[in-house]
Each structure stands twice: as C-alpha cells, then as structure tokens.
Design a protein around this motif. Structure first.
Motif, PDB file in Angstrom:
ATOM      1  N   ILE A  48       7.086  84.965  41.538  1.00  0.00           N
ATOM      2  CA  ILE A  48       6.230  85.770  42.414  1.00  0.00           C
ATOM      3  C   ILE A  48       4.789  85.447  42.036  1.00  0.00           C
ATOM      4  CG2 ILE A  48       5.531  88.090  43.085  1.00  0.00           C
ATOM      5  CD1 ILE A  48       8.354  89.001  42.761  1.00  0.00           C
ATOM      6  N   PHE A  49       4.128  84.710  42.893  1.00  0.00           N
ATOM      7  CA  PHE A  49       2.730  84.323  42.650  1.00  0.00           C
ATOM      8  C   PHE A  49       1.950  84.828  43.861  1.00  0.00           C
ATOM      9  CE2 PHE A  49      -0.839  81.281  42.707  1.00  0.00           C
ATOM     10  CZ  PHE A  49      -1.244  81.337  41.372  1.00  0.00           C
ATOM     11  N   THR A  50       0.965  85.678  43.604  1.00  0.00           N
ATOM     12  CA  THR A  50       0.252  86.291  44.729  1.00  0.00           C
ATOM     13  C   THR A  50      -1.212  85.882  44.746  1.00  0.00           C
ATOM     14  OG1 THR A  50       1.679  88.207  44.362  1.00  0.00           O
ATOM     15  CG2 THR A  50      -0.099  88.491  45.930  1.00  0.00           C
ATOM     16  N   VAL A  51      -1.644  85.450  45.910  1.00  0.00           N
ATOM     17  CA  VAL A  51      -3.043  85.091  46.098  1.00  0.00           C
ATOM     18  C   VAL A  51      -3.643  86.083  47.096  1.00  0.00           C
ATOM     19  CG1 VAL A  51      -4.659  83.284  46.817  1.00  0.00           C
ATOM     20  CG2 VAL A  51      -2.503  82.647  45.704  1.00  0.00           C
ATOM     21  N   ALA A  52      -4.709  86.761  46.688  1.00  0.00           N
ATOM     22  CA  ALA A  52      -5.391  87.747  47.542  1.00  0.00           C
ATOM     23  C   ALA A  52      -6.717  87.155  48.005  1.00  0.00           C
ATOM     24  CB  ALA A  52      -5.652  89.025  46.738  1.00  0.00           C
ATOM     25  N   ILE A  53      -6.910  87.102  49.312  1.00  0.00           N
ATOM     26  CA  ILE A  53      -8.155  86.537  49.847  1.00  0.00           C
ATOM     27  C   ILE A  53      -8.821  87.560  50.766  1.00  0.00           C
ATOM     28  CG2 ILE A  53      -9.202  84.608  51.096  1.00  0.00           C
ATOM     29  CD1 ILE A  53      -6.927  82.848  50.279  1.00  0.00           C
ATOM     30  N   ASP A  54      -9.979  88.042  50.344  1.00  0.00           N
ATOM     31  CA  ASP A  54     -10.709  89.019  51.154  1.00  0.00           C
ATOM     32  C   ASP A  54     -12.043  88.446  51.599  1.00  0.00           C
ATOM     33  OD1 ASP A  54      -8.991  91.414  51.040  1.00  0.00           O
ATOM     34  OD2 ASP A  54      -9.327  91.252  48.880  1.00  0.00           O
ATOM     35  N   GLY A  55     -12.664  89.166  52.531  1.00  0.00           N
ATOM     36  CA  GLY A  55     -13.988  88.763  52.975  1.00  0.00           C
ATOM     37  C   GLY A  55     -14.195  89.144  54.434  1.00  0.00           C
ATOM     38  N   PRO A  56     -15.436  88.990  54.907  1.00  0.00           N
ATOM     39  CA  PRO A  56     -15.756  89.385  56.285  1.00  0.00           C
ATOM     40  C   PRO A  56     -15.217  88.397  57.311  1.00  0.00           C
ATOM     41  CG  PRO A  56     -17.667  88.397  55.247  1.00  0.00           C
ATOM     42  CD  PRO A  56     -16.611  88.464  54.184  1.00  0.00           C
ATOM     43  N   ALA A  57     -15.346  88.776  58.585  1.00  0.00           N
ATOM     44  CA  ALA A  57     -14.837  87.953  59.692  1.00  0.00           C
ATOM     45  C   ALA A  57     -15.493  86.577  59.707  1.00  0.00           C
ATOM     46  CB  ALA A  57     -15.116  88.664  61.019  1.00  0.00           C
ATOM     47  N   ALA A  58     -14.698  85.569  60.019  1.00  0.00           N
ATOM     48  CA  ALA A  58     -15.182  84.199  60.250  1.00  0.00           C
ATOM     49  C   ALA A  58     -15.866  83.555  59.044  1.00  0.00           C
ATOM     50  CB  ALA A  58     -16.110  84.148  61.470  1.00  0.00           C
ATOM     51  N   ALA A  59     -15.468  83.977  57.840  1.00  0.00           N
ATOM     52  CA  ALA A  59     -16.035  83.357  56.630  1.00  0.00           C
ATOM     53  C   ALA A  59     -15.210  82.147  56.204  1.00  0.00           C
ATOM     54  CB  ALA A  59     -16.094  84.374  55.495  1.00  0.00           C
ATOM     55  N   GLY A  60     -14.008  82.017  56.768  1.00  0.00           N
ATOM     56  CA  GLY A  60     -13.135  80.896  56.404  1.00  0.00           C
ATOM     57  C   GLY A  60     -11.839  81.336  55.735  1.00  0.00           C
ATOM     58  N   LYS A  61     -11.623  82.658  55.640  1.00  0.00           N
ATOM     59  CA  LYS A  61     -10.409  83.186  54.987  1.00  0.00           C
ATOM     60  C   LYS A  61      -9.139  82.630  55.600  1.00  0.00           C
ATOM     61  CE  LYS A  61     -10.497  87.551  55.999  1.00  0.00           C
ATOM     62  NZ  LYS A  61     -11.610  87.807  56.879  1.00  0.00           N
ATOM     63  N   GLY A  62      -9.105  82.634  56.931  1.00  0.00           N
ATOM     64  CA  GLY A  62      -7.875  82.230  57.632  1.00  0.00           C
ATOM     65  C   GLY A  62      -7.521  80.780  57.338  1.00  0.00           C
ATOM     66  N   THR A  63      -8.511  79.894  57.449  1.00  0.00           N
ATOM     67  CA  THR A  63      -8.282  78.467  57.217  1.00  0.00           C
ATOM     68  C   THR A  63      -7.862  78.244  55.767  1.00  0.00           C
ATOM     69  OG1 THR A  63     -10.081  78.095  58.758  1.00  0.00           O
ATOM     70  CG2 THR A  63      -9.363  76.202  57.479  1.00  0.00           C
ATOM     71  N   ILE A  64      -8.553  78.900  54.851  1.00  0.00           N
ATOM     72  CA  ILE A  64      -8.235  78.730  53.426  1.00  0.00           C
ATOM     73  C   ILE A  64      -6.826  79.273  53.138  1.00  0.00           C
ATOM     74  CG2 ILE A  64      -8.853  79.512  51.092  1.00  0.00           C
ATOM     75  CD1 ILE A  64     -11.804  79.292  51.951  1.00  0.00           C
ATOM     76  N   SER A  65      -6.506  80.436  53.690  1.00  0.00           N
ATOM     77  CA  SER A  65      -5.186  81.030  53.430  1.00  0.00           C
ATOM     78  C   SER A  65      -4.063  80.135  53.925  1.00  0.00           C
ATOM     79  CB  SER A  65      -5.057  82.387  54.128  1.00  0.00           C
ATOM     80  OG  SER A  65      -6.073  83.235  53.718  1.00  0.00           O
ATOM     81  N   LYS A  66      -4.230  79.607  55.118  1.00  0.00           N
ATOM     82  CA  LYS A  66      -3.178  78.740  55.673  1.00  0.00           C
ATOM     83  C   LYS A  66      -3.003  77.490  54.812  1.00  0.00           C
ATOM     84  CE  LYS A  66      -3.650  80.093  60.470  1.00  0.00           C
ATOM     85  NZ  LYS A  66      -4.916  80.094  61.167  1.00  0.00           N
ATOM     86  N   ALA A  67      -4.106  76.899  54.377  1.00  0.00           N
ATOM     87  CA  ALA A  67      -4.025  75.685  53.559  1.00  0.00           C
ATOM     88  C   ALA A  67      -3.368  75.991  52.211  1.00  0.00           C
ATOM     89  CB  ALA A  67      -5.423  75.104  53.361  1.00  0.00           C
ATOM     90  N   VAL A  68      -3.730  77.124  51.611  1.00  0.00           N
ATOM     91  CA  VAL A  68      -3.145  77.503  50.315  1.00  0.00           C
ATOM     92  C   VAL A  68      -1.638  77.731  50.470  1.00  0.00           C
ATOM     93  CG1 VAL A  68      -3.060  79.395  48.623  1.00  0.00           C
ATOM     94  CG2 VAL A  68      -5.269  78.457  49.327  1.00  0.00           C
ATOM     95  N   ALA A  69      -1.260  78.422  51.536  1.00  0.00           N
ATOM     96  CA  ALA A  69       0.166  78.688  51.781  1.00  0.00           C
ATOM     97  C   ALA A  69       0.925  77.370  51.898  1.00  0.00           C
ATOM     98  CB  ALA A  69       0.327  79.531  53.042  1.00  0.00           C
ATOM     99  N   GLN A  70       0.364  76.461  52.646  1.00  0.00           N
ATOM    100  CA  GLN A  70       0.995  75.156  52.865  1.00  0.00           C
ATOM    101  C   GLN A  70       1.084  74.358  51.559  1.00  0.00           C
ATOM    102  OE1 GLN A  70       1.137  73.402  56.292  1.00  0.00           O
ATOM    103  NE2 GLN A  70       2.239  71.830  55.174  1.00  0.00           N
ATOM    104  N   ASP A  71      -0.027  74.298  50.822  1.00  0.00           N
ATOM    105  CA  ASP A  71      -0.083  73.494  49.588  1.00  0.00           C
ATOM    106  C   ASP A  71       0.894  73.980  48.529  1.00  0.00           C
ATOM    107  OD1 ASP A  71      -2.159  72.199  50.738  1.00  0.00           O
ATOM    108  OD2 ASP A  71      -3.681  72.815  49.296  1.00  0.00           O
TER     109      ASP A  71
END
Ligand code: DC
Length: 204
Positions: A2-25
C-alpha cells in the motif's frame, strides 16, 4: 503493497497531469477527487439538495467527463465542497480507495491534510493564478467552450478564495508536503521532480 501518493493544489496547476503520469509509472490506481465534488455539483444544478446528492452518487456519475468539466459545474463543485456534511459523505469512499492493495494516487485539495494524513508522498502543486487561468482558458477553448480569458481568471480566483478560506478541510499544503510551483516549469520538468521525490521515498 500500500503506497499512497497525495497530490493537492489549486485548479489547473498540473495536478491532474502529474497524477495520471505517476499512476501510470508506478502502477497505482488514480482517483481525481475533484470529480466527486463535480458530480455532486452537477446533481445540485439539476435541482437536488447537496447532501442528498452526495449520498446518491454512483460510480456512473463520474464517467461523464464532458458534462462535469464545464466552468458552471466547477463553481457548483466548489460551492458544495464548503459543506461539512457533503465532505463527510465522500470521506469513506476516498479513504477506502487510498488503502487499496497495490497503492493509489489521489489528487484534490485536502488529500494530504484530511483524507490521507499518513500518505507516503505528499505534494502541493501550485502556480500563479494568471498561469493557471491561461492553461484552463486554452483547455476550454480546445473543447469549444466559449469563455473569455478574463472570465476564466475571475472563476479561478473565486474558486481559489472559496476553497482556501472555508472552515471544512480548506485547501492548504500539508506541513510535510513538498511544494512544486509549475508557473515557469514545463510539465516534463515537473514530472522529473516528482519522480525524483517518489524514487527517494521508494528507496527508503
Ligand atoms: O479539482 P477540481 O477543480 O476538479 O475540483 C472542483 C472543486 O471541488 C474545487 O474547486 C473544490 C472541490 N474539491 C474539494 O473541495 N476537495 C477535493 N479534495 C477536491 C475538490
């Protein structure tokens, strides 16, 4: 594992792109928690009461990306997200998701502070309001959603103010989060930094 990565921040800062790439990697499941609030906001725009809408959410509600990713639904999401009862109804689902075998990355506003305070890696991804508004404007334009730059900036600022000043789980970097400011950073550079942080944690 169980490895959890928490990514927070305001709208359109890049969270979504980073999260998807991390999930994939790293082969992690990914939950965009903003979609939960957007789905509740969408139901409220259809006339439901916020708490009832949160209780009625079904998996299928999240699969309508087109209707959830509009500026109106974003504002409605930010408005329902102020209500502690709405947040509470969404808590269990998010925590269970975070604990799934194989690990998970969750992105939102309160992941590192409230949903997963024990996350292995916590990131706070941010950028100036102007840079974020410009990115969001280009995204909306590409989708054929007609809005002005000024309106997008005003929406981003209104959402930032509401999300960070509310009493219930406000948007704030967790004390132990690493902040990544993407204002003048390419997405590749941001991803390199994120991989470096996760790599160090996995080695430890
Ligand atoms: O990430 P997003 O832009 O799709 O989120 C939409 C709104 O939902 C955001 O303005 C505030 C709310 N939200 C929240 O309060 N907590 C989260 N973990 C995720 C989103």
């Amino acid at each position: 594992m169980i490895f959890t990565v928490a990514i927070d921040g305001p709208a359109a800062a890049g969270k979504g792109t980073i999260s998807k790439a991390v999930a994939q990697d790293y082969g992690l499941a990914h939950l965009d928690t903003g979609l939960l609030y957007r789905a509740v906001g969408w139901r409220v725009l259809q006339g439901e009461a916020p708490v009832a809408a949160a209780m009625a959410l079904e998996a299928g509600d999240l699969s309508h990306d087109d209707r959830l990713r509009t500026p109106e639904v974003a504002q409605a999401a930010s408005e329902v997200a102020v209500l502690p009862e709405v947040r509470e109804k969404l808590l269990d689902f998010q925590r269970k998701f975070a604990r799934r075998d194989g690990g998970a990355v969750l992105d939102g506003r309160d992941i590192g502070t409230v949903i997963c305070p024990d996350a292995d890696v916590k990131l706070f991804v941010t950028a100036s309001a102007d840079a974020r508004a410009e990115r969001r404007f280009l995204e909306l334009e590409a989708k054929g959603i007609g809005v002005s730059r000024a309106q997008v900036l005003a929406d981003v600022q209104a959402r930032d103010a509401r999300d960070s000043s509310r009493d219930a789980a406000p948007m704030v970097a967790a004390e132990d989060a690493v902040t990544i400011d993407t204002t003048n950073m390419s997405i590749e550079a941001a991803l390199d930094r994120v991989r470096e942080i996760i790599g160090l944690k996995l080695q430890a």
